[in-house]
Design a protein around this motif. Structure first.
Motif, mmCIF file in Angstrom:
data_model
loop_
_atom_site.group_PDB
_atom_site.id
_atom_site.type_symbol
_atom_site.label_atom_id
_atom_site.label_comp_id
_atom_site.label_asym_id
_atom_site.label_seq_id
_atom_site.Cartn_x
_atom_site.Cartn_y
_atom_site.Cartn_z
ATOM 1 N N ALA A 46 0.838 -1.199 0.000
ATOM 2 C CA ALA A 46 0.000 0.000 0.000
ATOM 3 C C ALA A 46 0.875 1.252 0.000
ATOM 4 O O ALA A 46 0.572 2.245 -0.659
ATOM 5 N N GLU A 47 2.006 1.166 0.714
ATOM 6 C CA GLU A 47 2.925 2.304 0.802
ATOM 7 C C GLU A 47 3.502 2.629 -0.579
ATOM 8 O O GLU A 47 3.656 3.792 -0.948
ATOM 9 N N GLU A 48 3.811 1.562 -1.332
ATOM 10 C CA GLU A 48 4.383 1.786 -2.665
ATOM 11 C C GLU A 48 3.347 2.453 -3.576
ATOM 12 O O GLU A 48 3.674 3.343 -4.365
ATOM 13 N N ALA A 49 2.088 2.009 -3.473
ATOM 14 C CA ALA A 49 1.023 2.623 -4.271
ATOM 15 C C ALA A 49 0.895 4.105 -3.933
ATOM 16 O O ALA A 49 0.814 4.959 -4.827
ATOM 17 N N GLU A 50 0.921 4.408 -2.650
ATOM 18 C CA GLU A 50 0.799 5.809 -2.220
ATOM 19 C C GLU A 50 1.961 6.645 -2.758
ATOM 20 O O GLU A 50 1.761 7.724 -3.323
ATOM 21 N N ALA A 51 3.180 6.098 -2.643
ATOM 22 C CA ALA A 51 4.366 6.836 -3.109
ATOM 23 C C ALA A 51 4.334 7.038 -4.620
ATOM 24 O O ALA A 51 4.825 8.046 -5.143
ATOM 25 N N SER A 52 3.717 6.079 -5.335
ATOM 26 C CA SER A 52 3.632 6.205 -6.788
ATOM 27 C C SER A 52 2.694 7.335 -7.182
ATOM 28 O O SER A 52 2.846 7.951 -8.232
ATOM 29 N N ASP A 58 9.015 7.345 -8.910
ATOM 30 C CA ASP A 58 8.784 7.491 -10.348
ATOM 31 C C ASP A 58 8.691 6.098 -10.960
ATOM 32 O O ASP A 58 9.696 5.417 -11.130
ATOM 33 N N ARG A 59 7.469 5.655 -11.242
ATOM 34 C CA ARG A 59 7.292 4.330 -11.823
ATOM 35 C C ARG A 59 6.002 4.304 -12.641
ATOM 36 O O ARG A 59 5.237 5.269 -12.655
ATOM 37 N N MET A 60 5.780 3.182 -13.338
ATOM 38 C CA MET A 60 4.586 3.057 -14.158
ATOM 39 C C MET A 60 3.359 2.933 -13.244
ATOM 40 O O MET A 60 3.387 2.161 -12.274
ATOM 41 N N VAL A 61 2.299 3.676 -13.589
ATOM 42 C CA VAL A 61 1.090 3.706 -12.772
ATOM 43 C C VAL A 61 -0.127 3.251 -13.578
ATOM 44 O O VAL A 61 -0.971 2.489 -13.111
ATOM 45 N N TYR A 62 -0.197 3.729 -14.842
ATOM 46 C CA TYR A 62 -1.366 3.455 -15.677
ATOM 47 C C TYR A 62 -0.968 3.816 -17.104
ATOM 48 O O TYR A 62 -0.290 4.821 -17.318
ATOM 49 N N SER A 63 -1.363 3.010 -18.084
ATOM 50 C CA SER A 63 -0.855 3.222 -19.440
ATOM 51 C C SER A 63 -1.437 4.448 -20.142
ATOM 52 O O SER A 63 -0.981 4.807 -21.221
ATOM 53 N N ARG A 64 -2.449 5.085 -19.553
ATOM 54 C CA ARG A 64 -2.853 6.379 -20.111
ATOM 55 C C ARG A 64 -1.778 7.425 -19.805
ATOM 56 O O ARG A 64 -1.636 8.403 -20.526
#
Ligand SMILES: *Cc1c(COP(=O)(O)O)cnc(C)c1O
Length: 398
Positions: A46-52, A58-64
């Motif tokens: 969950a922490e990684e999702a929040e940081a994203s 800086d990482r891939m989140v959504y292809s839009r």
């Protein structure tokens, strides 16, 4: 992706960057670039999702927003162009639309050359005024007209050189100087020249747009587009517009275009050689009153083309003495060359702009852009140039 992205190196030449630029291998160490057909990405916590989402990671989140295959295409094209940043879009028109709409607002003024691709003309002439943007069109080859139009504050200049379909050449250095004095950002549609033949950013332009559908694919398979410019523009101005309006390119299409970039330089060499051969042949024909090709000494801006281009491109326009009947006779007479409104394909294609690509414009608008009923646009492909000349000769004589 766990492996590092190969960093652009200023010491590598464009032909090397076209093959190697942006390459980012996975742990499988594949030779060819991987295709990431994924819309989303997963997080280990969950922490990684929040940081994203809060930007600390800086990482891939959504292809839009971002996709590894799309990112490779963007990086490679930026390196070939010599641009700080690039964003890919679903089509060339999505690129043109985003490049303009992300930076203009009600009350702004946009100045454009009038010899434009039909849909570019629609965006500027029809869409922008709906939102209270003032627009002015000028004859792109007339520097005095640019000077007059840019004598008042302007947000944006849009132009295409060489233009579609009449191959007018606009003096990029001179127009960029005038535009900048009026406070405008210059957007150049570089589709006909490709990054191989012309570098608008080096000549003063701020933003370059492409229909990657054309020469970058080069084999008529898929749609795509790109916007190139400063990192600040691509991140802060264009970025939020793309992220929230969603003209994202499919990773599959981005992969096709990425691989297309590897052979773009080689293909442009053949396109240019064939087009010059066809243009020189057509100049000898009595049925043809005008051959428009920047590489011909007879082209009105041949010297300017020599100054700002490294080659003349794949498109040749001709005007037939017999008007529309003669144009139709040639269209229906060619056997090898296909009738199609597309361009930049391996296959040679021929079209009648008056009744197809520019059909929706009024006759006055068409004529003011140099489009007559006897005008044909030829996209010269990669076949043997002698076969193309023979096909045209046969059709003209029939
Ligand atoms: C084709 C083209 C476009 C539009 O690109 P699409 O990929 O078809 O949306 C824009 N400008 C020029 C000069 C073109 O030839």
């Amino acid at each position: 992706m766990s492996s590092s992205v190969s960093k652009p190196s200023r010491t590598l030449r464009p032909r090397t960057l076209a093959v190697r630029g942006g390459l980012s291998r996975t742990n499988f160490r594949e030779t060819s670039e991987a295709m990431f057909m994924t819309s989303g990405y997963v997080y280990d916590s969950a922490e990684e999702a929040e940081a994203s989402f809060d930007g600390t990671l800086d990482r891939m989140v959504y292809s839009r927003f971002k996709n590894p295959t799309v990112a490779m295409f963007e990086q490679r094209l930026a390196e070939i162009e010599g641009a700080p940043a690039c964003r890919a879009t679903a089509s060339g028109m999505a690129a043109v639309h985003a490049a303009l709409l992300c930076q203009v607002r009600t009350g702004d003024r946009v100045v454009a050359s009038k010899a434009l691709f039909g849909s570019c003309h629609w965006i500027i002439n029809e869409l922008l005024p709906r939102y209270g943007v003032e627009v002015a069109f000028v004859d792109g080859t007339d520097l005095d007209a640019w000077k007059a139009a840019l004598s008042q504050p302007t947000a944006c200049v849009f132009l295409e050189t060489p233009s579609n379909p009449t191959l007018e050449i606009i003096d990029l250095t001179a127009v960029c100087d005038l535009a900048h004095m009026a406070g405008a950002k210059v957007v150049v549609d570089n589709v006909f020249a490709t990054p191989i033949l012309q570098s608008p950013l080096e000549l003063g332009a701020d933003i370059v747009v492409y229909s990657a559908t054309k020469h970058m694919d080069g084999q008529g398979r898929c749609l795509g587009g790109a916007v190139l410019g400063s990192a600040e523009f691509c991140t802060d101005v264009l970025g939020p517009f793309l992220r929230n309006t969603g003209p994202a390119i499919s990773p599959f299409n981005a992969w096709v275009l990425l691989k297309g970039l590897e052979t773009l330089d080689l293909r442009m060499e053949r396109h240019c050689a064939n087009a010059l051969k066809v243009a020189r042949f057509l100049e000898t024909r009595p049925e043809v009153t005008r051959v428009l090709y920047p590489g011909l000494e007879s082209h009105p801006q041949h010297d300017l083309a020599k100054r700002q281009m490294r080659g003349w491109g794949s498109i040749v326009a001709i005007e037939l003495a017999g008007g529309k009947p003669a144009a139709y006779k040639l269209l229906n007479g060619v056997e090898l060359i296909d009738i199609s409104n597309n361009l930049g394909d391996a296959k040679s294609l021929i079209t009648h702009p008056w009744t197809t690509t520019h059909q929706r414009l009024s006759p006055e608008d068409k004529l003011s852009m140099g489009i007559t009923e006897g005008l044909l646009r030829l996209s010269v492909g990669l076949e043997d140039g002698d076969d193309l000349v023979e096909d045209l000769a046969r059709a003209l004589e029939s």
